[in-house]
Write a protein that holds these residues in place. Structure first.
Motif, mmCIF file in Angstrom:
data_model
loop_
_atom_site.group_PDB
_atom_site.id
_atom_site.type_symbol
_atom_site.label_atom_id
_atom_site.label_comp_id
_atom_site.label_asym_id
_atom_site.label_seq_id
_atom_site.Cartn_x
_atom_site.Cartn_y
_atom_site.Cartn_z
ATOM 1 N N LEU A 119 0.862 -1.180 0.000
ATOM 2 C CA LEU A 119 0.000 0.000 0.000
ATOM 3 C C LEU A 119 0.898 1.230 0.000
ATOM 4 C CD1 LEU A 119 -2.808 1.297 0.193
ATOM 5 C CD2 LEU A 119 -2.654 1.065 2.688
ATOM 6 N N VAL A 120 0.770 2.054 -1.045
ATOM 7 C CA VAL A 120 1.663 3.196 -1.240
ATOM 8 C C VAL A 120 0.830 4.478 -1.194
ATOM 9 C CG1 VAL A 120 3.383 4.236 -2.764
ATOM 10 C CG2 VAL A 120 3.140 1.741 -2.678
ATOM 11 N N LEU A 121 1.073 5.313 -0.176
ATOM 12 C CA LEU A 121 0.221 6.474 0.086
ATOM 13 C C LEU A 121 0.922 7.782 -0.270
ATOM 14 C CD1 LEU A 121 -1.149 5.421 3.597
ATOM 15 C CD2 LEU A 121 -2.221 5.057 1.353
ATOM 16 N N ASP A 122 0.214 8.640 -0.936
ATOM 17 C CA ASP A 122 0.663 10.001 -1.221
ATOM 18 C C ASP A 122 0.460 10.836 0.046
ATOM 19 O OD1 ASP A 122 0.967 12.632 -2.001
ATOM 20 O OD2 ASP A 122 -0.317 12.488 -3.767
ATOM 21 N N LEU A 123 1.573 11.251 0.667
ATOM 22 C CA LEU A 123 1.496 12.117 1.843
ATOM 23 C C LEU A 123 2.156 13.459 1.541
ATOM 24 C CD1 LEU A 123 2.168 9.641 4.806
ATOM 25 C CD2 LEU A 123 -0.009 10.438 3.874
ATOM 26 N N GLU A 174 -9.353 11.513 6.669
ATOM 27 C CA GLU A 174 -10.160 10.653 5.797
ATOM 28 C C GLU A 174 -9.288 9.562 5.162
ATOM 29 O OE1 GLU A 174 -12.270 14.410 6.410
ATOM 30 O OE2 GLU A 174 -10.213 13.927 5.801
ATOM 31 N N LEU A 175 -8.047 9.917 4.784
ATOM 32 C CA LEU A 175 -7.141 8.928 4.212
ATOM 33 C C LEU A 175 -6.803 7.851 5.235
ATOM 34 C CD1 LEU A 175 -5.276 7.819 2.014
ATOM 35 C CD2 LEU A 175 -3.514 9.419 2.803
ATOM 36 N N LYS A 176 -6.584 8.247 6.475
ATOM 37 C CA LYS A 176 -6.276 7.274 7.517
ATOM 38 C C LYS A 176 -7.452 6.317 7.730
ATOM 39 C CE LYS A 176 -4.130 9.057 11.192
ATOM 40 N NZ LYS A 176 -3.715 10.036 12.233
ATOM 41 N N GLU A 177 -8.653 6.845 7.772
ATOM 42 C CA GLU A 177 -9.830 5.996 7.943
ATOM 43 C C GLU A 177 -9.976 5.024 6.767
ATOM 44 O OE1 GLU A 177 -13.134 8.581 8.403
ATOM 45 O OE2 GLU A 177 -12.467 9.409 10.330
ATOM 46 N N ALA A 178 -9.748 5.524 5.553
ATOM 47 C CA ALA A 178 -9.883 4.681 4.362
ATOM 48 C C ALA A 178 -8.797 3.608 4.328
ATOM 49 C CB ALA A 178 -9.813 5.542 3.103
ATOM 50 N N SER A 179 -7.575 3.976 4.705
ATOM 51 C CA SER A 179 -6.470 3.017 4.695
ATOM 52 C C SER A 179 -6.674 1.922 5.727
ATOM 53 C CB SER A 179 -5.143 3.740 4.956
ATOM 54 O OG SER A 179 -4.880 4.701 3.955
ATOM 55 N N ILE A 180 -7.176 2.292 6.907
ATOM 56 C CA ILE A 180 -7.460 1.295 7.938
ATOM 57 C C ILE A 180 -8.545 0.334 7.467
ATOM 58 C CG2 ILE A 180 -8.485 0.994 10.232
ATOM 59 C CD1 ILE A 180 -6.999 3.592 11.042
ATOM 60 N N GLU A 229 -15.651 10.363 0.067
ATOM 61 C CA GLU A 229 -15.840 9.122 -0.701
ATOM 62 C C GLU A 229 -14.651 8.171 -0.588
ATOM 63 O OE1 GLU A 229 -16.557 10.272 -4.716
ATOM 64 O OE2 GLU A 229 -18.431 11.321 -4.279
ATOM 65 N N LEU A 230 -13.626 8.562 0.167
ATOM 66 C CA LEU A 230 -12.402 7.779 0.186
ATOM 67 C C LEU A 230 -12.601 6.371 0.737
ATOM 68 C CD1 LEU A 230 -9.353 10.053 1.125
ATOM 69 C CD2 LEU A 230 -9.712 8.697 -0.946
ATOM 70 N N VAL A 231 -13.329 6.242 1.830
ATOM 71 C CA VAL A 231 -13.528 4.913 2.420
ATOM 72 C C VAL A 231 -14.196 3.990 1.409
ATOM 73 C CG1 VAL A 231 -14.745 3.596 4.181
ATOM 74 C CG2 VAL A 231 -13.582 5.708 4.811
ATOM 75 N N THR A 232 -15.243 4.474 0.761
ATOM 76 C CA THR A 232 -15.949 3.667 -0.240
ATOM 77 C C THR A 232 -15.028 3.281 -1.385
ATOM 78 O OG1 THR A 232 -18.054 4.733 0.294
ATOM 79 C CG2 THR A 232 -17.905 3.622 -1.833
ATOM 80 N N THR A 233 -14.195 4.228 -1.833
ATOM 81 C CA THR A 233 -13.305 3.972 -2.960
ATOM 82 C C THR A 233 -12.207 2.977 -2.589
ATOM 83 O OG1 THR A 233 -13.721 6.236 -3.704
ATOM 84 C CG2 THR A 233 -11.891 5.065 -4.734
ATOM 85 N N PHE A 234 -11.630 3.130 -1.413
ATOM 86 C CA PHE A 234 -10.631 2.170 -0.948
ATOM 87 C C PHE A 234 -11.243 0.780 -0.804
ATOM 88 C CE2 PHE A 234 -7.670 5.510 -0.314
ATOM 89 C CZ PHE A 234 -6.438 4.961 0.024
ATOM 90 N N ASN A 235 -12.476 0.715 -0.306
ATOM 91 C CA ASN A 235 -13.131 -0.582 -0.149
ATOM 92 C C ASN A 235 -13.393 -1.235 -1.503
ATOM 93 O OD1 ASN A 235 -13.135 -0.438 2.622
ATOM 94 N ND2 ASN A 235 -15.235 0.307 2.786
#
Length: 358
Positions: A123-127, A138-144, A294-300
């Protein structure tokens, strides 16, 4: 795939030869090894599934093993198939066409995700600054959510994940090394702070190249241990490459020339991304969130596809009725999923085969 020493055993192994079939011209070696264009005498019709052989071997006194992957024609993985979804055909040099193998008589079995297969997710995250200043929570919630969806409920050494991040520096930063512990991954994500980065720019293409290198290094490392492996590279960004250290063509060339067992997924956020570029990088699948909510939905959405990719590998094993002196023999594996079907053809050498099987 470049597996040279797939499994070390005291028993003697005979390596598969190039594939072939009996055709109208009487050429028993007409079809290339691992081909989805199986002998026309089987009359399967048009295929909607593609089977890809990852490795194959024989074990005396008479066992044949084939490790393969199943996708649809759009490249989507087809997970969760059972033995009832497969039919196996065998053809010897005296057979005009193929004979169906009896599952009971041959002790045939098809198993998913065996002990000879490891799956790794990067998993490679843009920070970069735009993420840290506007959508970090929101990114942290989606990544978790992604971690919890992809990692097995019961930890397994066959399924591991590592987390990296990038900003404007010429470096792919490690957040959490490869692990089977989902809790450890979650803790690392929760520990991300807004001051983690020292360079506000975005080295997207560098991240693509470096994460590919790491994925291929993992595959090579497992190969050295006689273990088949696959890797999924999942890249999130909310923008385009700004650092300009590497070119778009550099990144796409790296992706397109990568080991065949590396899969690519991309997740884009907001209106500043280049969807076409991210689709090209995420050649396996890509998804886009219009806003941070929408990040959580998109990550899922991507997590389902990553999990499916890992579970679309199968091991087929059976005790062949062929015996020493029968030479090379053709083998066809046909898969069915709903109304879709597809098949792959290969061959094996029965030298040394006798009665009995493991």
């Amino acid at each position: 795939m470049k597996i040279k020493n797939f499994i070390t055993m005291v028993t003697v192994m005979v390596t598969f030869l190039a594939c072939g079939t009996y055709d109208d011209d009487g050429d028993f070696n007409a079809i290339p090894d691992g081909s989805n264009n199986v002998d026309k005498c089987l009359n399967f019709g048009e295929a909607q599934l593609e089977l890809t052989i990852q490795d194959k071997y024989t074990t005396l006194p008479g066992k044949v093993s084939v490790f393969f992957k199943v996708n649809d024609l759009q490249g989507n993985p087809v997970p969760g198939l059972t033995a009832n979804n497969f039919t196996i055909y065998e053809q010897g040099r005296n057979d005009d066409c193929f004979n169906t193998i009896s599952s009971s008589e041959s002790q045939a079995r098809i198993s998913p995700n065996t002990q000879i297969f490891n799956n790794n997710t990067l998993l490679v995250l843009d920070l970069s600054n735009s993420v840290l200043s506007t959508s970090l929570q929101e990114l942290k919630e989606a990544s978790i959510s992604f971690v919890n969806s992809v990692m097995p409920a019961s930890p397994s050494e066959n399924f591991k994940m590592a987390i990296y991040w990038f900003d404007g520096e010429d470096e792919l930063h490690l957040l959490n090394d490869l692990t089977a512990d989902a809790g450890q991954l979650v803790s690392s994500i929760e520990g991300i702070t807004s001051d983690i980065s020292n360079d506000p720019s975005t080295d997207l293409y560098g991240a693509v190249i470096k994460s590919t290198n790491k994925a291929e290094d993992l595959i090579n490392e497992y190969e050295g241990q006689s273990i088949i492996s696959a890797a999924s590279v999942v890249i999130f960004t909310d923008g385009t490459d700004q650092a300009s250290r590497y070119t778009e063509s550099d990144a796409l060339k790296k992706v397109n020339n990568a080991d065949e067992n590396v899969s690519y997924f991309t997740i884009g956020l907001g209106g500043e991304i280049d969807e076409e570029v991210l689709k090209s990088i995420g050649k396996t699948s890509s998804a886009f969130a219009g806003n941070k909510e929408e990040l959580v939905t998109t990550f899922n959405e991507i997590s389902v596809k990553v999990s499916g990719q890992a579970n679309s590998y199968y091991l087929f094993e059976y005790c062949s009725p062929k015996r020493d002196g029968s030479g090379t023999n053709n083998l066809v594996i046909q898969a069915r999923s709903g109304t879709m079907q597809g098949a792959v053809q290969t061959k094996f050498d029965a030298t040394g085969f006798t009665g009995g099987c493991e």
